[in-house]
Design a protein around this motif. Structure first.
Motif, PDB file in Angstrom:
ATOM      1  N   THR A  72     -85.777 -36.329 -23.922  1.00 27.96           N
ATOM      2  CA  THR A  72     -86.976 -36.878 -24.555  1.00 27.96           C
ATOM      3  C   THR A  72     -87.550 -35.964 -25.634  1.00 27.96           C
ATOM      4  O   THR A  72     -88.681 -36.159 -26.072  1.00 27.96           O
ATOM      5  CB  THR A  72     -88.058 -37.172 -23.492  1.00 27.96           C
TER       6      THR A  72
ATOM      7  N   TYR B 122     -86.193 -33.557 -19.797  1.00 28.18           N
ATOM      8  CA  TYR B 122     -86.821 -32.807 -20.888  1.00 28.18           C
ATOM      9  C   TYR B 122     -85.967 -32.860 -22.152  1.00 28.18           C
ATOM     10  O   TYR B 122     -86.449 -33.203 -23.237  1.00 28.18           O
ATOM     11  CB  TYR B 122     -87.036 -31.358 -20.455  1.00 28.18           C
TER      12      TYR B 122
ATOM     13  N   ASP C  29     -98.404 -40.632 -19.346  1.00 31.18           N
ATOM     14  CA  ASP C  29     -98.864 -39.393 -18.715  1.00 31.18           C
ATOM     15  C   ASP C  29     -97.862 -38.879 -17.673  1.00 31.18           C
ATOM     16  O   ASP C  29     -97.610 -37.673 -17.590  1.00 31.18           O
ATOM     17  CB  ASP C  29    -100.230 -39.613 -18.053  1.00 31.18           C
TER      18      ASP C  29
ATOM     19  N   GLU D 211     -94.637 -39.374 -17.591  1.00 28.16           N
ATOM     20  CA  GLU D 211     -93.451 -38.870 -18.283  1.00 28.16           C
ATOM     21  C   GLU D 211     -93.744 -37.530 -18.944  1.00 28.16           C
ATOM     22  O   GLU D 211     -92.883 -36.641 -18.973  1.00 28.16           O
ATOM     23  CB  GLU D 211     -92.995 -39.882 -19.326  1.00 28.16           C
ATOM     24  N   ARG D 212     -94.946 -37.357 -19.468  1.00 25.47           N
ATOM     25  CA  ARG D 212     -95.300 -36.070 -20.080  1.00 25.47           C
ATOM     26  C   ARG D 212     -95.355 -34.959 -19.033  1.00 25.47           C
ATOM     27  O   ARG D 212     -94.997 -33.810 -19.312  1.00 25.47           O
ATOM     28  CB  ARG D 212     -96.625 -36.183 -20.831  1.00 25.47           C
ATOM     29  N   GLN D 213     -95.780 -35.292 -17.826  1.00 24.48           N
ATOM     30  CA  GLN D 213     -95.781 -34.290 -16.762  1.00 24.48           C
ATOM     31  C   GLN D 213     -94.356 -33.895 -16.407  1.00 24.48           C
ATOM     32  O   GLN D 213     -94.045 -32.711 -16.220  1.00 24.48           O
ATOM     33  CB  GLN D 213     -96.500 -34.841 -15.528  1.00 24.48           C
TER      34      GLN D 213
ATOM     35  N   LEU E 172     -94.506 -41.297 -24.865  1.00 18.15           N
ATOM     36  CA  LEU E 172     -94.391 -41.061 -23.424  1.00 18.15           C
ATOM     37  C   LEU E 172     -95.739 -41.283 -22.755  1.00 18.15           C
ATOM     38  O   LEU E 172     -96.793 -40.949 -23.307  1.00 18.15           O
ATOM     39  CB  LEU E 172     -93.915 -39.639 -23.137  1.00 18.15           C
TER      40      LEU E 172
ATOM     41  N   PHE F 285     -91.809 -34.078 -18.389  1.00 15.90           N
ATOM     42  CA  PHE F 285     -91.349 -33.316 -19.555  1.00 15.90           C
ATOM     43  C   PHE F 285     -91.776 -31.858 -19.424  1.00 15.90           C
ATOM     44  O   PHE F 285     -90.990 -30.937 -19.685  1.00 15.90           O
ATOM     45  CB  PHE F 285     -91.934 -33.945 -20.820  1.00 15.90           C
TER      46      PHE F 285
ATOM     47  N   PRO G 233     -92.322 -33.945 -27.362  1.00 18.17           N
ATOM     48  CA  PRO G 233     -91.728 -35.098 -26.672  1.00 18.17           C
ATOM     49  C   PRO G 233     -91.838 -36.352 -27.516  1.00 18.17           C
ATOM     50  O   PRO G 233     -92.558 -36.383 -28.523  1.00 18.17           O
ATOM     51  CB  PRO G 233     -92.578 -35.214 -25.404  1.00 18.17           C
TER      52      PRO G 233
END
Length: 492
Positions: free
Chosen positions: A344, A341, A75, A77-79, A73, A81, A69
């Motif tokens: 990014t 997903y 946290d 946004e990572r979830q 990003l 993703f 990613p």
């Protein structure tokens, strides 16, 4: 794969209100006075750029280089993703099944997941030419259509029996549409220094057709699944910048005259500039993704609610619908996670950008006028649907090396099939970032719209039409200069 015709927009008749109801309103595009040729204005090599997407780039190589990613990003946004990644990679199953979350595959399809075509978020390939061409392609689909008599040459309609895309796989109880056959014809040539080369020209046909013959005059067009890192940033380029490329080239001397493809957007009902697909026939990433779910996996959504079965395909029409028969097979929330997903996925940082051979190749790239079509840089304006992307895509200097315009590439690459406002000789300039990592990720280096080119140099040798003069310059280069040019492109 991320492909689909824009023709469905009129049938669905969506408006801006649909997107607004989900928080998917289209963002206004600010004026962007960016230099249309970016770092190429002076016509000389500039300092090398290590990060093609600035703070969003990631310094990675190897098998997973396309799957990281954006570097910044948070946290949450990572979830998101990670959730999108799950639905991108996992297989969809036939209906009916015990879960409505992933059922509805088919009835006809090419792959069981997005990752089936975009392995490791990378590039598809035609069947391995070294092993023969009898295996069926997965990461390579074939569009089909027929011309409409008495109409403008650009007007086509889906082939009556098989639709607008040929699918060679099917669920139980449904017949696959048939098989794709690829035949190769060698084309020999030589460089000015006497070095010989051989290109392989593919031709396409269909066998074992399950529903009878295709209409005479059917136009096939193969399309290879491209690598995905950076697609969210391409979505964030202002339409004004793409049209500025068109205007600049129209005013320049010489044969390079790129054209924007203006197509209908399924989500808004607006006509927008196309930027996805090999003929720029799709305007936004969310449109591209929803169309791919239907065309390549047979997964319906709210904007593509009907299975892609023709009237001649009774078994397809009678096949069970997914989601327990209620509503679309992929819901809005899940689709939004997949789009997030994809949007990014980070372009990888450049490799060896300061090597003397790479810097020499950059100068040769400019001298051969490659940078006119493969425009180096932009400053992003923002994604058209902000709720489906990271807010970090706005105001980023990126280096994708594309003008996102259609160009006449000559008879050698012509497929003869129109798509939107693109004619049968035109193709969109592909972005070059990530080219040097395709082999690491996918184990091959097949380039161009159908993978006929085995590596960068073969891709250049296929150029014709507007790019003929550039190809002629490459043919005159020494072996060392050709190697430097390839090294530069593979460093991007």
């Amino acid at each position: 794969m991320l492909y689909r015709h824009a023709r469905h927009a009129a049938a669905v008749g969506l408006t801006l209100a649909l997107g607004a109801g989900l928080g998917w309103a289209i963002a206004d595009e600010p004026a962007t006075p960016a230099d249309p040729l970016g770092e190429q204005t002076a016509g000389a090599a500039t300092a090398p750029v290590d990060e093609p997407a600035g703070p969003l780039s990631v310094p990675v190589v190897g098998k997973n280089a396309f799957s990281f990613p954006f570097a910044n990003l948070d946290d949450e946004e990572r979830q998101r993703f990670a959730v999108g990644n799950s639905f991108f990679r996992r297989n969809w199953v036939e209906a009916p099944s015990s879960t409505a979350a992933r059922d509805g595959l088919g009835p006809h399809f090419i792959a069981r997941s997005c990752g089936g075509c975009h392995d490791q978020d990378g590039r598809g390939a035609p069947p391995d030419f070294k092993k023969g061409l009898n295996e069926q392609p997965i990461g390579l689909l074939v569009r089909i259509s027929v011309p409409v008599k008495g109409e403008d040459p650009l007007v086509t309609r889906p082939e009556p029996t098989y639709g607008d895309q040929f699918n060679n796989r099917a669920v139980g109880g449904v017949k696959p549409e048939g098989e794709v056959r690829i035949r190769l014809k060698p084309i020999n040539g030589r460089f000015a220094d006497g070095t010989r080369y051989t290109l392989q020209a593919p031709s396409y046909s269909f066998e074992h057709l399950a529903y009878g013959p295709m209409q005479k005059g059917t136009l096939p067009s193969p399309r290879l699944a491209p690598q995905l890192p950076g697609v969210g940033l391409l979505d964030a380029i202002a339409e004004g910048d793409i049209l500025a490329n068109e205007k600049l080239q129209a005013e320049m001397a010489g044969p390079i005259k790129g054209k924007a493809n203006h197509v209908s957007d399924i989500w808004s009902g607006q006509v927008r500039v196309g930027r996805f697909g090999w003929k720029a026939n799709v305007p936004t990433l969310v449109h591209q993704t929803a169309g791919a779910f239907l065309g390549d996996m047979g997964i319906t959504s709210r904007v593509f609610p009907k299975e892609a079965c023709t009237a001649a395909q009774a078994d397809c029409l009678a096949s069970p619908h997914g989601a327990h028969g209620e509503g679309p097979e992929i819901d809005d929330t899940t689709l939004s996670h997949v789009v997030f997903y994809e949007s990014t996925l980070a372009p990888a940082a450049r490799r060896n950008a300061r090597e003397p051979a790479v810097l020499q190749g950059q100068k040769l790239f400019q001298q051969a006028q490659c940078a006119v079509c493969h425009r180096p840089s932009y400053v992003t304006a923002g994604a058209p649907f902000p709720a489906l992307s990271s807010p970090k895509v706005s105001g980023v200097t990126i280096h994708p090396y594309t003008d996102l315009l259609l160009h006449d590439m000559g008879p050698g690459l012509a497929d003869g099939r129109p798509d939107g406002q693109a004619n049968g000789r035109q193709w969109k300039t592909p972005a070059l970032w990530g080219t040097g990592l395709i082999h690491d990720v996918n184990g091959h280096q097949r380039l161009l719209h159908d993978g006929r080119a085995n590596g960068v140099l073969e891709a250049v040798l296929w150029h014709g039409g507007e790019a003929e003069a550039s190809k002629q310059q490459v043919l005159k280069m020494s072996a060392a200069e050709r190697a430097a040019l390839v090294k530069f492109v593979e460093s991007l």
